[in-house]
Design a protein around this motif. Structure first.
Motif, PDB file in Angstrom:
ATOM      1  N   GLU A  31      23.114  41.402  46.270  1.00 44.68           N
ATOM      2  CA  GLU A  31      23.983  41.478  45.081  1.00 44.68           C
ATOM      3  C   GLU A  31      24.790  41.728  44.706  1.00 44.68           C
ATOM      4  O   GLU A  31      25.446  41.472  44.052  1.00 44.68           O
ATOM      5  N   LYS A  32      25.545  42.302  46.072  1.00 44.01           N
ATOM      6  CA  LYS A  32      26.538  42.863  46.419  1.00 44.01           C
ATOM      7  C   LYS A  32      27.910  41.599  46.198  1.00 44.01           C
ATOM      8  O   LYS A  32      28.939  40.933  45.834  1.00 44.01           O
ATOM      9  N   ASN A  33      27.181  40.647  46.995  1.00 42.05           N
ATOM     10  CA  ASN A  33      28.306  39.555  47.429  1.00 42.05           C
ATOM     11  C   ASN A  33      27.980  38.398  46.352  1.00 42.05           C
ATOM     12  O   ASN A  33      28.883  37.595  46.563  1.00 42.05           O
ATOM     13  N   PHE A  34      26.850  38.181  45.614  1.00 43.28           N
ATOM     14  CA  PHE A  34      26.415  36.954  45.299  1.00 43.28           C
ATOM     15  C   PHE A  34      26.281  36.982  43.763  1.00 43.28           C
ATOM     16  O   PHE A  34      25.991  35.878  43.135  1.00 43.28           O
ATOM     17  N   SER A  35      26.734  38.212  43.474  1.00 47.13           N
ATOM     18  CA  SER A  35      26.366  38.487  42.047  1.00 47.13           C
ATOM     19  C   SER A  35      27.374  36.989  41.093  1.00 47.13           C
ATOM     20  O   SER A  35      26.817  36.884  40.368  1.00 47.13           O
ATOM     21  N   LYS A  36      27.823  37.006  41.315  1.00 39.19           N
ATOM     22  CA  LYS A  36      28.933  35.680  40.535  1.00 39.19           C
ATOM     23  C   LYS A  36      27.901  34.957  39.981  1.00 39.19           C
ATOM     24  O   LYS A  36      27.786  33.981  39.493  1.00 39.19           O
ATOM     25  N   THR A  37      27.347  34.454  41.575  1.00 32.45           N
ATOM     26  CA  THR A  37      27.080  33.277  41.579  1.00 32.45           C
ATOM     27  C   THR A  37      25.808  33.608  41.040  1.00 32.45           C
ATOM     28  O   THR A  37      24.875  31.776  40.565  1.00 32.45           O
ATOM     29  N   LEU A  38      24.376  33.955  41.209  1.00 31.07           N
ATOM     30  CA  LEU A  38      23.542  34.190  40.432  1.00 31.07           C
ATOM     31  C   LEU A  38      23.428  34.963  39.195  1.00 31.07           C
ATOM     32  O   LEU A  38      22.443  34.959  38.567  1.00 31.07           O
ATOM     33  N   LYS A  39      24.392  34.861  38.800  1.00 30.26           N
ATOM     34  CA  LYS A  39      24.557  36.181  37.133  1.00 30.26           C
ATOM     35  C   LYS A  39      23.516  34.714  36.273  1.00 30.26           C
ATOM     36  O   LYS A  39      24.199  34.326  35.992  1.00 30.26           O
ATOM     37  N   GLY A  40      23.047  35.118  35.664  1.00 26.17           N
ATOM     38  CA  GLY A  40      22.440  34.652  34.053  1.00 26.17           C
ATOM     39  C   GLY A  40      21.634  33.346  35.288  1.00 26.17           C
ATOM     40  O   GLY A  40      21.468  32.216  33.402  1.00 26.17           O
ATOM     41  N   LYS A  41      21.818  33.059  36.457  1.00 27.63           N
ATOM     42  CA  LYS A  41      20.739  31.758  36.414  1.00 27.63           C
ATOM     43  C   LYS A  41      19.106  32.132  36.689  1.00 27.63           C
ATOM     44  O   LYS A  41      18.857  32.675  36.805  1.00 27.63           O
ATOM     45  N   LYS A  42      18.691  30.638  36.619  1.00 29.62           N
ATOM     46  CA  LYS A  42      17.710  30.257  37.480  1.00 29.62           C
ATOM     47  C   LYS A  42      17.816  30.691  39.090  1.00 29.62           C
ATOM     48  O   LYS A  42      18.068  29.578  40.079  1.00 29.62           O
ATOM     49  N   ILE A  43      16.654  31.591  39.664  1.00 30.79           N
ATOM     50  CA  ILE A  43      16.542  31.873  41.075  1.00 30.79           C
ATOM     51  C   ILE A  43      15.193  31.163  41.732  1.00 30.79           C
ATOM     52  O   ILE A  43      14.142  32.068  40.814  1.00 30.79           O
ATOM     53  N   TYR A  44      15.325  30.080  42.345  1.00 31.56           N
ATOM     54  CA  TYR A  44      13.488  30.186  42.684  1.00 31.56           C
ATOM     55  C   TYR A  44      14.074  30.823  44.383  1.00 31.56           C
ATOM     56  O   TYR A  44      14.877  30.390  44.791  1.00 31.56           O
ATOM     57  N   VAL A  45      12.742  31.744  44.089  1.00 29.82           N
ATOM     58  CA  VAL A  45      13.165  31.992  45.575  1.00 29.82           C
ATOM     59  C   VAL A  45      11.227  31.691  46.964  1.00 29.82           C
ATOM     60  O   VAL A  45      10.356  31.439  46.036  1.00 29.82           O
ATOM     61  N   ILE A  46      12.158  31.022  48.014  1.00 30.95           N
ATOM     62  CA  ILE A  46      11.055  30.396  47.908  1.00 30.95           C
ATOM     63  C   ILE A  46      10.642  30.227  49.533  1.00 30.95           C
ATOM     64  O   ILE A  46      11.405  30.931  49.890  1.00 30.95           O
ATOM     65  N   TYR A  47      10.055  31.375  49.586  1.00 32.75           N
ATOM     66  CA  TYR A  47       9.429  32.056  50.882  1.00 32.75           C
ATOM     67  C   TYR A  47       8.414  32.053  52.153  1.00 32.75           C
ATOM     68  O   TYR A  47       7.100  30.963  51.657  1.00 32.75           O
TER      69      TYR A  47
END
Ligand SMILES: NC(=O)c1ccc[n+]([C@@H]2O[C@H](COP(=O)([O-])OP(=O)(O)OC[C@H]3O[C@@H](n4cnc5c(N)ncnc54)[C@H](O)[C@@H]3O)[C@@H](O)[C@H]2O)c1
Length: 379
Positions: A31-47
Motif C-alpha cells: 500500500e505504501k510503496n506501490f499505491s501509484k502502480t496499483l491505483k485504479g488498476k485491475k490487479i490479478y492476485v495469483i496465490y
C-alpha cells in the motif's frame, strides 16, 4: 509496517530498476510503496494453495480488498497448485485463460504470492500475456525469498528437463515478509537454507563464517539473524544479476550445484516425496565440492568444512540420500546432457576453488566425469 531492509536492483544500462523490501507486513508495504502502480488498476492476485490449505485465503482476500477499496482498483484471485510437477504447460495455460477471461489490459498488475513454483509460473505468464504485464512478487518460502523472486528468471518444466521454457522478466518489486516463514513446513525451510549457504560458498567467505557461527539462531528464525541472512543473500544475488542479467558470464556461478540438482530432479520426475529443489541443490553442492577436489581445484579440508555446514542444516549430501531410485553413472550423464548450458557435448559445471569463490568449468572431459561419477555412486 516495519520495512527492516531495502535493496535496489538496478543494472548498468538502467533497463531495469526495482526494490526488494524485507519486513514483516507485506500488505502495508504494498500500500505504501506501490499505491501509484496499483491505483485504479485491475490487479490479478495469483496465490499459492497453502493459503487455502491453512485457511488463510479469506484473510488474504480481505487484505487485498482493503487496499483496492482505498485505491479504486479491482481484484481477481486465482489459486495455484504448488510443487514442481505442476510447473508445466497445462497449468500455465489454465492460468493464462483465467487472466485473459477477466479482460486484462496493459496497465494491469499481476501479483504472485507463494513459493518459487508460483513465482516462476506467474512471472512467466506475466512476461508473455499481452507481451508483458507488470508483476510484483511476494515470496512466501525461504527459497523464493532468497533466490527465485530476485533476478527475473521465469519458467516451467517440460518432460525434456527443468526450466527449459521461460523468459528473463524482471518484476516491478519484491516484498519479503518474514512472517510467512512461521507457517512454512520445516522441510521446506531447511531446503531454503541450501540456497542461502550457496551464496556464502560462491561469493562471500565472511558470510560463510557468519552462518557457521550462528547456525542454531538462524535455524530457529531468531531475529536479527534471519533478517540478516535474507538480506545478505538477496544482496549478493542482486549484485550478480545487475552485472549479468541474461547469464552471459558471472551469473552462471549462481548455478553452483545445480547441474547435479537438475539431473536428480529429472531422474525422480520432480516427485517432491523423494526430493525437493533445495534438497537436490544441497546434494548437488556436495557433489560439486567433491568434483572440485577430484580435479584439484579446492582443498579437501575446505570442501569438508562446506559439506559439514550443509549437513548441520539437516540437509542431505549424498546420492544415497535420494530414496527409492537406483542411480547409475550412465543415467546421470544422460540427464546432464539435458542441461541448458551444454555446448558441443560439453557440460558446464560450476566448481569451487575455495570458500567464497567459484569458477565456471566447461571443459570437463567425459572420462574424468565417468570416473568421478562411479566414485560418487559407490561412496
Ligand atoms: N527463478 C529462479 O531464479 C529460481 C531460483 C531457484 C529456484 N527456482 C524454482 O523455485 C521452485 C522451488 O520453489 P520453492 O522451494 O519455494 O517450492 P514451492 O513453490 O513448491 O513451495 C514449497 C511448498 O511450500 C508451500 N508453501 C509456500 N509458502 C508457504 C508458507 N509460507 N507456509 C506454508 N506453506 C507454504 C507450498 O504450497 C508448497 O507446498 C522450483 O521450481 C525451482 O526451479 C527458481
Amino acid at each position: 509496517m516495519t520495512v527492516l531492509k531495502k535493496i535496489s536492483v538496478i543494472n548498468e544500462n538502467k533497463s531495469f530498476k526495482y526494490s526488494i523490501f524485507i519486513g514483516n507486513n507485506f500488505i502495508q508495504t504494498l500500500e505504501k510503496n506501490f499505491s501509484k502502480t496499483l491505483k485504479g488498476k485491475k490487479i490479478y492476485v495469483i496465490y499459492d494453495e497453502f493459503f487455502y490449505k491453512l485457511k488463510l485465503h479469506e484473510n488474504l482476500i480481505k487484505d487485498f480488498e482493503k487496499v483496492s477499496t482505498k485505491l479504486g482498483s479491482e481484484n481477481f484471485f486465482f489459486k495455484i497448485k504448488s510443487k514442481d510437477k505442476f510447473k508445466n504447460f497445462d497449468k500455465l495455460s489454465i492460468l493464462l485463460n483465467f487472466i485473459l477471461s477477466h479482460k486484462i489490459n496493459r496497465d494491469s498488475i499481476i501479483i504472485s504470492i507463494g513459493g518459487g513454483v508460483t513465482g516462476d509460473l506467474v512471472g512467466f505468464a506475466s512476461s508473455i500475456v499481452l507481451r508483458g504485464v507488470k508483476c510484483i512478487h511476494i515470496p512466501t518460502t525461504l527459497l523464493s525469498q532468497v533466490d527465485s523472486s530476485v533476478g527475473g528468471k521465469t519458467g516451467i518444466n517440460t518432460k525434456h528437463g527443468k526450466n527449459l521454457v521461460g523468459t528473463f522478466y524482471q518484476p516491478k518489486g519484491v516484498l519479503i515478509d518474514i512472517n510467512f516463514l512461521k507457517t512454512l513446513p520445516e522441510r521446506e525451510l531447511l531446503a531454503g537454507f541450501a540456497e542461502v549457504i550457496k551464496y556464502s560458498f560462491i561469493y562471500d567467505k565472511k558470510f560463510f563464517s557468519y552462518l557457521e557461527k550462528n547456525i542454531e539462531s538462524v535455524k530457529k528464525l531468531k531475529s536479527p539473524y534471519i533478517e540478516t541472512i535474507i538480506f545478505q543473500s538477496c544482496q549478493i544475488k542482486a549484485k550478480i544479476v545487475s552485472i549479468d542479467e541474461k547469464e552471459q558470464g558471472i551469473r552462471a556461478i549462481l548455478n553452483f550445484g545445480h547441474t547435479f540438482a537438475h539431473a536428480f530432479e529429472n531422474l525422480i520426475n520432480y516427485d517432491s516425496k523423494k526430493l525437493i529443489h533445495g534438497e537436490a541443490v544441497a546434494i548437488g553442492m556436495a557433489c560439486a565440492f567433491k568434483l572440485s577436489t577430484h580435479m584439484n581445484l579446492c582443498s579437501k579440508k575446505e570442501a569438508k568444512r562446506c559439506i559439514e555446514l550443509i549437513s548441520k542444516f539437516n540437509l542431505p549430501t549424498k546420492l544415497k540420500d535420494i530414496k527409492g531410485i537406483k542411480i547409475s553413472s550412465k543415467k546421470l550423464l544422460d540427464k546432464f546432457y539435458l542441461d541448458k548450458k551444454v555446448k558441443n557435448r560439453k557440460i558446464t559445471f560450476i566448481l569451487s576453488n575455495g570458500i567464497g569463490s567459484a569458477l565456471i568449468k566447461n571443459d570437463v572431459d567425459e572420462i574424468t566425469l565417468k570416473k568421478f561419477l562411479n566414485e560418487l555412486i559407490n561412496e
